[in-house]
Write an enzyme that holds these catalytic residues in place. Structure first.
Site, PDB file in Angstrom:
ATOM      1  CB  CYS A 185       2.831  -0.885  -0.947  1.00  0.00           C
ATOM      2  SG  CYS A 185       4.011  -2.167  -1.401  1.00  0.00           S
TER       3      CYS A 185
ATOM      4  NE  ARG B 235       2.853   1.490  -3.890  1.00  0.00           N
ATOM      5  CZ  ARG B 235       1.528   1.517  -3.817  1.00  0.00           C
ATOM      6  NH1 ARG B 235       0.888   2.667  -3.721  1.00  0.00           N
ATOM      7  NH2 ARG B 235       0.842   0.390  -3.824  1.00  0.00           N
TER       8      ARG B 235
ATOM      9  CG  ASP C 296       2.177   0.256  -7.620  1.00  0.00           C
ATOM     10  OD1 ASP C 296       3.400   0.092  -7.839  1.00  0.00           O
ATOM     11  OD2 ASP C 296       1.398  -0.688  -7.410  1.00  0.00           O
TER      12      ASP C 296
END
Length: 162
Positions: free
Chosen positions: A9, A15, A129
């Site tokens: 990420c 994440r 996100d």
């Protein structure tokens, strides 16, 4: 032979560490943990060495996972040689990752994480996100990651053969 999966990420604090913890759990339950290794990183190095975001850790703990071992790492060109499958959480991450590819052929190692999500569609294939939002965003991301991880684990035996 060990098959290596990298989850990527932006900062490696929300994440990809959630996905890392969930994937390791699912691999152990599927009896694949001795054949598949999981790592995670971020395309940006701002959080190098830090634990995951406290909200990410809390949502994992609340769901029965152990988030305590994570330390943020930064994606680099070396990840192509060290890993078999590189999974991006969003298109921006994917672009950053492929820009570092040593060869055009190695770009095929990069896929979208949600390519394994049975609910993903062409216009909805990113893991959002949750960093700027509240706790509900982290719970939403965890549910999406769990669903996608189940699909990934189901397909891993075939991926390991190719």
């Amino acid at each position: 032979m060990t098959y290596r999966v990298a989850l990527v990420c932006l900062g490696n604090i929300c994440r990809s560490p959630i996905a890392h913890v969930v994937l390791e759990d699912r691999l152990a339950k599927a009896g694949l943990d001795d054949r598949v290794e999981v790592v995670s990183s971020g395309t940006g190095g701002w959080h190098e060495g830090e634990p995951m975001d406290p909200r990410a850790a809390a949502v994992l703990r609340d769901a029965g996972y152990d988030p305590s071992r994570h330390r943020a790492r930064t994606f680099s060109i070396d990840w192509y040689a060290e890993n078999d499958l590189l999974l991006a959480m969003d298109h921006s991450n994917r672009t950053d990752m492929t820009a570092l590819s040593p060869t055009v052929a190695q770009q095929s190692q990069v896929r979208m994480f949600r390519a394994f999500d049975p609910d993903a569609t062409e216009g909805d294939d990113e893991v959002p996100d949750p960093w700027y939002g509240g706790d509900s965003g982290f719970r939403h991301v965890l549910a999406m990651i769990e669903r996608t991880t189940d699909g990934l684990v189901e397909r891993l035996p075939d991926l390991m053969e190719s």
